[in-house]
Design a protein around this motif. Structure first.
Motif, PDB file in Angstrom:
ATOM      1  N   VAL A 121     -16.869   5.505 -10.663  1.00 43.36           N
ATOM      2  CA  VAL A 121     -15.418   5.667 -10.679  1.00 43.36           C
ATOM      3  C   VAL A 121     -14.966   6.257 -12.008  1.00 43.36           C
ATOM      4  CG1 VAL A 121     -13.182   4.511 -10.437  1.00 43.36           C
ATOM      5  CG2 VAL A 121     -15.170   3.660  -9.168  1.00 43.36           C
ATOM      6  N   GLY A 122     -14.132   7.271 -11.921  1.00 37.99           N
ATOM      7  CA  GLY A 122     -13.482   7.851 -13.091  1.00 37.99           C
ATOM      8  C   GLY A 122     -12.064   8.245 -12.732  1.00 37.99           C
ATOM      9  N   MET A 123     -11.330   8.718 -13.739  1.00 37.60           N
ATOM     10  CA  MET A 123      -9.964   9.184 -13.502  1.00 37.60           C
ATOM     11  C   MET A 123      -9.743  10.525 -14.180  1.00 37.60           C
ATOM     12  SD  MET A 123      -7.380   5.930 -13.573  1.00 37.60           S
ATOM     13  CE  MET A 123      -6.190   6.862 -12.609  1.00 37.60           C
ATOM     14  N   LYS A 124      -9.109  11.424 -13.465  1.00 35.95           N
ATOM     15  CA  LYS A 124      -8.650  12.690 -14.015  1.00 35.95           C
ATOM     16  C   LYS A 124      -7.140  12.651 -13.956  1.00 35.95           C
ATOM     17  CE  LYS A 124      -8.897  17.008 -15.423  1.00 35.95           C
ATOM     18  NZ  LYS A 124      -9.374  17.354 -16.799  1.00 35.95           N
ATOM     19  N   GLY A 125      -6.488  12.445 -15.108  1.00 38.04           N
ATOM     20  CA  GLY A 125      -5.055  12.196 -15.082  1.00 38.04           C
ATOM     21  C   GLY A 125      -4.778  10.909 -14.336  1.00 38.04           C
ATOM     22  N   LYS A 126      -3.987  10.984 -13.250  1.00 36.72           N
ATOM     23  CA  LYS A 126      -3.690   9.811 -12.428  1.00 36.72           C
ATOM     24  C   LYS A 126      -4.483   9.799 -11.134  1.00 36.72           C
ATOM     25  CE  LYS A 126       1.018   9.199 -14.202  1.00 36.72           C
ATOM     26  NZ  LYS A 126       2.464   9.099 -13.861  1.00 36.72           N
ATOM     27  N   THR A 127      -5.495  10.677 -11.048  1.00 38.78           N
ATOM     28  CA  THR A 127      -6.296  10.793  -9.829  1.00 38.78           C
ATOM     29  C   THR A 127      -7.602  10.027  -9.976  1.00 38.78           C
ATOM     30  OG1 THR A 127      -5.408  13.019  -9.483  1.00 38.78           O
ATOM     31  CG2 THR A 127      -7.361  12.396  -8.215  1.00 38.78           C
ATOM     32  N   TYR A 128      -7.871   9.146  -9.004  1.00 35.90           N
ATOM     33  CA  TYR A 128      -9.156   8.448  -8.999  1.00 35.90           C
ATOM     34  C   TYR A 128     -10.229   9.362  -8.413  1.00 35.90           C
ATOM     35  CZ  TYR A 128      -7.422   3.871 -10.368  1.00 35.90           C
ATOM     36  OH  TYR A 128      -6.889   2.817 -11.081  1.00 35.90           O
ATOM     37  N   LEU A 129     -11.369   9.430  -9.099  1.00 35.68           N
ATOM     38  CA  LEU A 129     -12.544  10.138  -8.623  1.00 35.68           C
ATOM     39  C   LEU A 129     -13.592   9.080  -8.321  1.00 35.68           C
ATOM     40  CD1 LEU A 129     -12.695  12.918 -11.403  1.00 35.68           C
ATOM     41  CD2 LEU A 129     -11.377  12.935  -9.264  1.00 35.68           C
ATOM     42  N   VAL A 130     -13.973   8.962  -7.049  1.00 35.06           N
ATOM     43  CA  VAL A 130     -14.846   7.857  -6.635  1.00 35.06           C
ATOM     44  C   VAL A 130     -16.081   8.397  -5.931  1.00 35.06           C
ATOM     45  CG1 VAL A 130     -15.026   5.749  -5.269  1.00 35.06           C
ATOM     46  CG2 VAL A 130     -12.856   6.327  -6.376  1.00 35.06           C
ATOM     47  N   GLY A 131     -17.250   8.094  -6.500  1.00 39.22           N
ATOM     48  CA  GLY A 131     -18.522   8.425  -5.872  1.00 39.22           C
ATOM     49  C   GLY A 131     -18.990   7.267  -5.017  1.00 39.22           C
TER      50      GLY A 131
ATOM     51  N   ASP B 245      -4.272  12.045  -5.067  1.00 36.43           N
ATOM     52  CA  ASP B 245      -4.298  10.736  -5.720  1.00 36.43           C
ATOM     53  C   ASP B 245      -5.723  10.191  -5.790  1.00 36.43           C
ATOM     54  OD1 ASP B 245      -1.294  10.122  -5.886  1.00 36.43           O
ATOM     55  OD2 ASP B 245      -1.546  10.568  -3.757  1.00 36.43           O
ATOM     56  N   LEU B 246      -6.560  10.651  -4.854  1.00 39.74           N
ATOM     57  CA  LEU B 246      -7.922  10.149  -4.739  1.00 39.74           C
ATOM     58  C   LEU B 246      -8.828  11.273  -4.253  1.00 39.74           C
ATOM     59  CD1 LEU B 246     -10.136   7.906  -4.421  1.00 39.74           C
ATOM     60  CD2 LEU B 246      -9.155   7.435  -2.157  1.00 39.74           C
TER      61      LEU B 246
ATOM     62  N   PHE C 147       0.836  -1.193   0.000  1.00 39.16           N
ATOM     63  CA  PHE C 147       0.000   0.000   0.000  1.00 39.16           C
ATOM     64  C   PHE C 147       0.875   1.248   0.000  1.00 39.16           C
ATOM     65  CE2 PHE C 147      -3.140  -2.892   2.236  1.00 39.16           C
ATOM     66  CZ  PHE C 147      -3.951  -3.032   1.122  1.00 39.16           C
ATOM     67  N   GLN C 148       0.460   2.238  -0.790  1.00 43.32           N
ATOM     68  CA  GLN C 148       1.187   3.484  -0.914  1.00 43.32           C
ATOM     69  C   GLN C 148       0.526   4.584  -0.078  1.00 43.32           C
ATOM     70  OE1 GLN C 148       4.087   3.462  -2.956  1.00 43.32           O
ATOM     71  NE2 GLN C 148       3.565   1.284  -2.840  1.00 43.32           N
ATOM     72  N   LYS C 149       1.288   5.598   0.257  1.00 39.59           N
ATOM     73  CA  LYS C 149       0.712   6.770   0.916  1.00 39.59           C
ATOM     74  C   LYS C 149       0.078   7.650  -0.153  1.00 39.59           C
ATOM     75  CE  LYS C 149       1.637  10.653   4.003  1.00 39.59           C
ATOM     76  NZ  LYS C 149       2.627  11.343   4.875  1.00 39.59           N
ATOM     77  N   LEU C 150      -1.214   7.947   0.002  1.00 34.65           N
ATOM     78  CA  LEU C 150      -1.944   8.732  -0.987  1.00 34.65           C
ATOM     79  C   LEU C 150      -2.440  10.047  -0.394  1.00 34.65           C
ATOM     80  CD1 LEU C 150      -4.173   6.038  -2.769  1.00 34.65           C
ATOM     81  CD2 LEU C 150      -1.804   6.677  -3.238  1.00 34.65           C
ATOM     82  N   LYS C 151      -2.533  11.032  -1.260  1.00 32.57           N
ATOM     83  CA  LYS C 151      -3.177  12.287  -0.904  1.00 32.57           C
ATOM     84  C   LYS C 151      -4.658  12.170  -1.243  1.00 32.57           C
ATOM     85  CE  LYS C 151       0.811  15.322  -1.694  1.00 32.57           C
ATOM     86  NZ  LYS C 151       1.307  16.504  -2.454  1.00 32.57           N
TER      87      LYS C 151
ATOM     88  N   ARG D 170     -11.259  20.574  -8.290  1.00 31.05           N
ATOM     89  CA  ARG D 170     -10.060  21.105  -8.960  1.00 31.05           C
ATOM     90  C   ARG D 170      -9.045  21.622  -7.934  1.00 31.05           C
ATOM     91  NH1 ARG D 170     -11.201  20.761 -14.200  1.00 31.05           N
ATOM     92  NH2 ARG D 170     -13.390  20.999 -14.844  1.00 31.05           N
ATOM     93  N   LYS D 171      -9.534  22.126  -6.823  1.00 33.84           N
ATOM     94  CA  LYS D 171      -8.629  22.576  -5.765  1.00 33.84           C
ATOM     95  C   LYS D 171      -7.805  21.391  -5.247  1.00 33.84           C
ATOM     96  CE  LYS D 171     -10.154  23.104  -1.574  1.00 33.84           C
ATOM     97  NZ  LYS D 171     -10.876  23.588  -0.370  1.00 33.84           N
ATOM     98  N   TYR D 172      -8.460  20.228  -5.067  1.00 32.98           N
ATOM     99  CA  TYR D 172      -7.741  19.036  -4.634  1.00 32.98           C
ATOM    100  C   TYR D 172      -6.773  18.551  -5.724  1.00 32.98           C
ATOM    101  CZ  TYR D 172     -11.023  18.535  -0.710  1.00 32.98           C
ATOM    102  OH  TYR D 172     -11.748  18.732   0.444  1.00 32.98           O
ATOM    103  N   LEU D 173      -7.219  18.644  -6.979  1.00 33.84           N
ATOM    104  CA  LEU D 173      -6.361  18.215  -8.082  1.00 33.84           C
ATOM    105  C   LEU D 173      -5.098  19.063  -8.162  1.00 33.84           C
ATOM    106  CD1 LEU D 173      -9.072  17.572 -10.825  1.00 33.84           C
ATOM    107  CD2 LEU D 173      -7.766  15.841  -9.578  1.00 33.84           C
ATOM    108  N   GLU D 174      -5.230  20.345  -7.883  1.00 30.84           N
ATOM    109  CA  GLU D 174      -4.064  21.248  -7.890  1.00 30.84           C
ATOM    110  C   GLU D 174      -3.077  20.909  -6.778  1.00 30.84           C
ATOM    111  OE1 GLU D 174      -5.794  25.107  -7.635  1.00 30.84           O
ATOM    112  OE2 GLU D 174      -6.547  25.074  -9.709  1.00 30.84           O
TER     113      GLU D 174
END
Length: 328
Positions: free
Chosen positions: A275-285, A233-234, A169-173, A225-229
């Motif tokens: 589930v979707g992805m923006k770049g390498k970021t998972y977007l999970v509802g 990672d998730l 397991f990795q450390k994710l933001k 988008r604030k989180y993406l900036e």
């Protein structure tokens, strides 16, 4: 050449394989190890476990002893973060070297077990494991096998390399967005924040924030988008996940995604996971069921995200069999 002799005539001979003993006090284990030189005092012990005859001698050319056969292929089968024990009673054990997610190439495992004398029994793929946990038990069924079987197992291992691995397991933001006018205005108490905090607590993470949003697409997108900036990672979304026309969270995730993976999957509770992805970021509802059910579709996929696995639609669809989680 191997030959069968009576135990009384075996004194001084080298034992060809481990011998298992089962005693009245509940003991079951190795009574004599391969390579043990039979002594006169061993005869009664051997008879106590039902041994009237023993095999002694050497294997014919072209055959491999059970322990050598399983040991010889072990390195070929494993990828990251797995170790294995020394063979005992013809069996070898594979263990995790870390806290992570155990993965199996299922087609590879099937082909291994179709190959004659070899057998491999495992815990389920995608199991969360700790350091030292047992993952796989391997052995061949008879006392010896043909060299060609060993070669065939190596070919299968190469084809599906690796068949067994543990992804650390990795450390994710992580950023969290809780949607709903009723929560945003304080009309009702939010119940999702403590749930997501508890679920995230099992994994190393940096929480970028938990922000409540009204049912306003532009507002939700702005927070995301604030989180993406901040290189999230998730991003986890809750609220507005049903098929009601007023529930905009799934469509917002879809619009934000470069790669939209799935909306709705064959797992209950938690059908409406999105589930979707923006770049390498998972977007999970996250479906509303997560607030009252202990284990849902979200819990099945959160470990995979923290293990940095590239998720595909097929990964979600294949869970229809066994996807009815609450069977009471």
């Amino acid at each position: 050449m191997l030959k069968k002799i009576k135990v009384e005539d075996a004194v001084g001979h080298v034992l060809f394989h481990d011998l298992t003993g089962i005693k009245a006090d509940g003991f079951k284990g190795v009574l004599f190890k391969r390579g043990h030189v039979i002594q006169k005092e061993d005869i009664e012990k051997l008879k106590d476990i039902g041994k009237e005859n023993l095999f002694v001698g050497e294997l014919d050319k072209g055959y491999v002893h059970e322990e050598d056969a399983i040991r010889e292929v072990s390195d070929d089968l494993i990828g990251e973060n797995i170790s294995y024990t020394n063979p005992s009673e013809g069996k070898i054990g594979f263990k995790s070297k870390t806290y992570g997610l155990f993965l199996i190439n299922r087609k590879g495992l099937f082909d291994l077990n179709m190959e004659g004398d070899y057998t491999f029994a495992t815990i389920p793929s995608y199991s969360i494991v700790n350091e030292g946990d047992n993952l796989v038990g391997g052995r061949i069924v008879p006392l010896f096998t043909e060299e060609d079987q060993v070669k065939n197992i190596k070919k299968i291992a190469k084809k599906y390399e690796p068949i067994f691995q543990v992804k650390k397991f990795q450390k994710l933001k992580v950023g969290v967005i809780i949607t709903g006018n009723e929560v945003f205005t304080g009309r009702i108490k939010d119940m999702f924040e403590p749930v997501i905090r508890e679920k995230l607590s099992h994994f190393d993470h940096e929480l970028l924030g938990i922000e409540k949003c009204p049912d306003d697409r532009e507002y939700i997108e702005k927070v995301c988008r604030k989180y993406l900036e901040k290189d999230a990672d998730l991003v986890v979304f809750s609220g507005g996940m049903s098929v009601d026309p007023d529930d905009i969270t799934p469509s917002t995730i879809k619009d934000l995604s470069d790669k939209f993976i799935i909306q709705g999957m064959p797992v209950q509770p938690g059908n409406m996971l999105t589930v979707g992805m923006k770049g390498k970021t998972y977007l999970v509802g996250v479906p509303g069921a997560s607030m009252h059910a202990k284990f849902t579709s979200f819990d099945m996929f959160l470990p995979r995200i923290f293990a940095k696995i590239d998720l595909k639609k097929e990964d979600f669809i294949e869970l229809g069999e066994g996807g009815l989680l609450n069977r009471k």
